[in-house]
Design a protein around this motif. Structure first.
Motif, short mmCIF file in Angstrom:
data_model
loop_
_atom_site.label_atom_id
_atom_site.label_comp_id
_atom_site.label_asym_id
_atom_site.label_seq_id
_atom_site.Cartn_x
_atom_site.Cartn_y
_atom_site.Cartn_z
N ASP A 1 0.86 -1.26 -0.07
CA ASP A 1 -0.01 0.07 -0.21
C ASP A 1 0.78 1.46 0.08
O ASP A 1 1.86 0.88 0.52
N LYS A 2 0.27 2.44 -0.29
CA LYS A 2 1.18 3.64 -0.44
C LYS A 2 0.43 4.82 0.31
O LYS A 2 0.97 5.85 0.42
N ASP A 3 -0.63 4.49 1.04
CA ASP A 3 -1.44 5.34 1.52
C ASP A 3 -1.41 5.43 3.20
O ASP A 3 -2.20 6.25 3.84
N LEU A 4 -1.22 4.28 3.68
CA LEU A 4 -1.20 4.19 4.90
C LEU A 4 -0.28 5.28 5.82
O LEU A 4 0.97 5.42 5.52
N ASN A 5 -0.89 5.74 6.98
CA ASN A 5 -0.14 6.78 7.87
C ASN A 5 0.51 5.95 9.02
O ASN A 5 1.37 6.50 9.57
N ALA A 6 -0.03 4.79 9.15
CA ALA A 6 0.35 4.31 10.55
C ALA A 6 0.72 2.89 10.02
O ALA A 6 0.28 2.17 9.15
N PRO A 7 1.85 2.17 10.59
CA PRO A 7 2.12 0.77 10.45
C PRO A 7 0.92 -0.18 10.67
O PRO A 7 0.12 0.06 11.60
N PRO A 8 0.84 -1.07 9.68
CA PRO A 8 -0.25 -2.17 10.20
C PRO A 8 0.13 -3.03 11.41
O PRO A 8 1.29 -3.22 11.67
N GLY A 9 -0.74 -3.65 12.14
CA GLY A 9 -0.60 -4.32 13.45
C GLY A 9 0.28 -5.37 13.27
O GLY A 9 0.92 -5.68 14.06
N SER A 10 -0.16 -6.34 12.43
CA SER A 10 0.63 -7.57 12.26
C SER A 10 1.25 -7.65 10.63
O SER A 10 0.69 -8.39 9.93
#
Length: 152
Positions: free
Chosen positions: A39-48
């Protein structure tokens, strides 16, 4: 010291633990060669995050990604932390969730649109376009009167 282009760590004379430096450089190469991001739009890292998953950090990052907007972040389970790579102009990335290619231009990732006869990237066009009959030879223009479209 690092390499000038990819900033990979270099081994030094009499260095202890050379395998650590070498493995770090291989990990970076593994991520950025044929760059494929989730993805290129996340502002926070995914949990897992999955081992080896990479992301282009969004424009307003938080948490572990704070201050890393536009950078490539990748997760290695063996390291247990995010690693960041600063992209330079000309880098290409496949963004899986969009099924699209992006190119790094200055400080932004720009979506590529392919469609030229030779596979070249073309820029998206919006606005008015005026062609004269003489343009048909120059721009390879064809018209479909039934569909009311013009192909250039």
């Amino acid at each position: 010291m690092t390499t000038p282009k990819l900033l990979l760590p270099e081994l030094s004379v009499s260095q202890a633990g050379k395998e650590i430096t070498h493995n770090q450089a291989l990990a970076v190469l593994d991520q950025i060669c044929q760059l494929n991001v989730v993805d290129k739009d996340l502002n926070a890292p995914p949990g897992s995050p999955a081992d080896g998953s990479a992301y282009i950090v969004g424009p307003s990052p938080t948490g572990a990604w704070a201050g890393k907007a536009g950078q490539v972040a990748y997760w290695l389970t063996s390291a247990g932390a995010w690693t960041f790579v600063v992209p330079t102009s000309g880098w290409l990335a496949w963004v899986s969730d969009e099924t699209a290619h992006y190119r790094r231009e200055s400080s932004a990732w720009v979506k590529l649109v392919f469609g030229g006869g030779n596979g070249a990237a073309v820029q998206a066009f919006t606005g008015a376009l005026t062609l004269t009959p003489a343009d048909a030879g120059t721009y390879n223009v064809s018209q479909d009167a039934t569909a009311q479209t013009v192909t250039i």
